[in-house]
Design a protein around this motif. Structure first.
Motif, PDB file in Angstrom:
ATOM      1  N   ASP A  83       0.816  -1.213   0.000  1.00 22.69           N
ATOM      2  CA  ASP A  83       0.000   0.000   0.000  1.00 22.69           C
ATOM      3  C   ASP A  83       0.851   1.264   0.000  1.00 22.69           C
ATOM      4  O   ASP A  83       0.368   2.329  -0.384  1.00 22.69           O
ATOM      5  N   TYR A  84       2.101   1.153   0.434  1.00 20.90           N
ATOM      6  CA  TYR A  84       2.954   2.328   0.563  1.00 20.90           C
ATOM      7  C   TYR A  84       4.301   2.079  -0.117  1.00 20.90           C
ATOM      8  O   TYR A  84       4.888   0.995  -0.003  1.00 20.90           O
ATOM      9  N   GLN A  85       4.778   3.104  -0.802  1.00 23.57           N
ATOM     10  CA  GLN A  85       6.041   2.971  -1.525  1.00 23.57           C
ATOM     11  C   GLN A  85       7.198   2.738  -0.573  1.00 23.57           C
ATOM     12  O   GLN A  85       8.127   1.986  -0.877  1.00 23.57           O
ATOM     13  N   VAL A  86       7.174   3.365   0.595  1.00 23.68           N
ATOM     14  CA  VAL A  86       8.289   3.234   1.521  1.00 23.68           C
ATOM     15  C   VAL A  86       8.433   1.797   2.012  1.00 23.68           C
ATOM     16  O   VAL A  86       9.558   1.273   2.134  1.00 23.68           O
ATOM     17  N   SER A  87       7.319   1.116   2.287  1.00 23.73           N
ATOM     18  CA  SER A  87       7.404  -0.277   2.742  1.00 23.73           C
ATOM     19  C   SER A  87       7.853  -1.188   1.604  1.00 23.73           C
ATOM     20  O   SER A  87       8.598  -2.152   1.823  1.00 23.73           O
ATOM     21  N   PHE A  88       7.408  -0.879   0.378  1.00 30.16           N
ATOM     22  CA  PHE A  88       7.855  -1.654  -0.775  1.00 30.16           C
ATOM     23  C   PHE A  88       9.359  -1.474  -0.981  1.00 30.16           C
ATOM     24  O   PHE A  88      10.086  -2.449  -1.212  1.00 30.16           O
ATOM     25  N   THR A  89       9.836  -0.250  -0.916  1.00 31.03           N
ATOM     26  CA  THR A  89      11.260   0.031  -1.113  1.00 31.03           C
ATOM     27  C   THR A  89      12.101  -0.718  -0.093  1.00 31.03           C
ATOM     28  O   THR A  89      13.146  -1.297  -0.404  1.00 31.03           O
ATOM     29  N   ARG A  90      11.626  -0.720   1.162  1.00 30.64           N
ATOM     30  CA  ARG A  90      12.354  -1.412   2.226  1.00 30.64           C
ATOM     31  C   ARG A  90      12.429  -2.917   1.941  1.00 30.64           C
ATOM     32  O   ARG A  90      13.492  -3.536   2.056  1.00 30.64           O
ATOM     33  N   ALA A  91      11.281  -3.511   1.548  1.00 31.99           N
ATOM     34  CA  ALA A  91      11.240  -4.947   1.262  1.00 31.99           C
ATOM     35  C   ALA A  91      12.071  -5.296   0.032  1.00 31.99           C
ATOM     36  O   ALA A  91      12.773  -6.322   0.004  1.00 31.99           O
ATOM     37  N   PHE A  92      12.012  -4.446  -0.987  1.00 36.39           N
ATOM     38  CA  PHE A  92      12.759  -4.702  -2.212  1.00 36.39           C
ATOM     39  C   PHE A  92      14.259  -4.655  -1.950  1.00 36.39           C
ATOM     40  O   PHE A  92      15.016  -5.516  -2.414  1.00 36.39           O
ATOM     41  N   LYS A  93      14.701  -3.672  -1.182  1.00 41.66           N
ATOM     42  CA  LYS A  93      16.134  -3.548  -0.883  1.00 41.66           C
ATOM     43  C   LYS A  93      16.619  -4.713  -0.037  1.00 41.66           C
ATOM     44  O   LYS A  93      17.757  -5.169  -0.190  1.00 41.66           O
ATOM     45  N   ARG A  94      15.755  -5.206   0.850  1.00 41.72           N
ATOM     46  CA  ARG A  94      16.109  -6.373   1.650  1.00 41.72           C
ATOM     47  C   ARG A  94      16.344  -7.588   0.739  1.00 41.72           C
ATOM     48  O   ARG A  94      17.212  -8.410   1.006  1.00 41.72           O
ATOM     49  N   SER A  95      15.579  -7.703  -0.328  1.00 39.10           N
ATOM     50  CA  SER A  95      15.685  -8.853  -1.231  1.00 39.10           C
ATOM     51  C   SER A  95      16.820  -8.718  -2.232  1.00 39.10           C
ATOM     52  O   SER A  95      17.531  -9.686  -2.516  1.00 39.10           O
ATOM     53  N   PHE A  96      16.990  -7.514  -2.794  1.00 37.39           N
ATOM     54  CA  PHE A  96      17.914  -7.347  -3.916  1.00 37.39           C
ATOM     55  C   PHE A  96      19.161  -6.522  -3.593  1.00 37.39           C
ATOM     56  O   PHE A  96      20.062  -6.422  -4.416  1.00 37.39           O
TER      57      PHE A  96
END
Length: 292
Positions: A83-96
């Motif tokens: 729902d939020y870009q900031v949470s997506f960015t955090r999760a994406f950086k954790r993965s990649f």
């Protein structure tokens, strides 16, 4: 019940619902299993925990959209259930290891990309027959050493052998007071959290009600339960760990599908006794079961 059909139905469901966060109970319902049994079956069939797989698929979808489209990051985030870009960015950086915007600047798609899994039909006719036995084990208490681990990314397959190595090399069994069965040790998996794939692994020995744990050790109690017990094939030292793992896989991909039982969700354990002290080794695997 065709476990392969149930598993493939779940894989398809994950693909069709990338735009929202899925929970274990929902996916288990799609497969028509109880949550804990589904967690163990999925891992045996696919090779990773279902929630870990679903997360990797969402992140892979996001990475592909980032690299091959010019869509806004927030739109891609919402496409994969954030729902939020900031949470997506955090999760994406954790993965990649990089932010979504940095990923777009890479020369080619890279990182832990996870393609969709496809299952082949399990052939259970004429297979290996381990002739398991059913037992009712009375309530018991164990004193020993605990390890917090997870089966996400196979971390438990690294942690637990190291834990055993430390236990054996430091002769930690000598610190367990008054064991009821001096030649038997238990490797117990308990306190499962299928949503996060975390659990506690306990190495210990059975003791009576009155025995107190020394400092640095724990005492745990387990209730009376019905178990199905499998004995691993006899194996040499170097192939012993893989024999144990292949027996676990057999249980969940071959034995359970043709039985009328499922894992009850309680603690399961491996019994190590004098049979694993020689050059040829084998152990018993105790799995708590209930009728489906």
């Amino acid at each position: 019940m065709e476990y392969t059909d149930c598993g493939q139905r779940t894989l398809d469901y994950i693909e069709e619902n990338m735009d929202r966060t899925l929970c274990l109970e929902e996916l288990a319902g799609v497969a028509c299993f109880s949550p804990f049994h589904f967690h163990r079956v999925f891992q045996a069939m696919v090779g990773e925990p279902v929630m870990d797989y679903a997360r990797k698929r969402r992140m892979t979808r996001a990475a592909e959209r980032l690299f091959y489209s010019h869509d806004k990051v927030i739109d891609i985030a919402m496409e994969v259930g954030f729902d939020y870009q900031v949470s997506f960015t955090r999760a994406f950086k954790r993965s990649f290891g990089v932010s979504p915007r940095e990923y777009r600047e890479l020369p080619r798609p890279s990182g832990p990309l996870r393609g969709k899994a496809y299952l082949t039909q399990i052939n259970i006719s004429g297979g290996r027959n381990m002739n398991p036995k059913f037992v009712k084990k009375p309530a018991y208490q164990v004193i020993g050493y605990e390890l917090d681990t997870t089966d996400a990314d196979g971390q438990n397959n690294r942690d637990i052998p190291q834990f055993w190595q430390q236990y054996i090399q430091n002769n930690l069994r000598a610190n367990i007071p008054d064991p009821l069965h001096p030649n038997e040790e238990l490797g117990i998996c308990t306190d499962f959290c299928p949503e996060t794939s975390e659990f506690v692994y306990l190495i210990g020995m059975e003791v009576d009600d009155e025995t107190e744990p020394p400092e640095g050790l724990v005492k745990r109690s387990f209730p009376e339960l019905d178990y199905v017990v499998f004995t691993t094939p006899e194996a040499e030292e170097d192939s012993f760990p893989s024999t144990i793992q292949s027996t676990w896989n057999y249980i969940f991909t071959e034995w359970f599908p043709q039985s009328e039982y499922e894992h009850s969700g309680d603690a399961d354990f491996e019994l190590y006794d004098e049979r694993c002290h020689g050059t040829r080794k084998k152990i018993d695997i105790y799995i708590p079961v209930k009728k489906r």
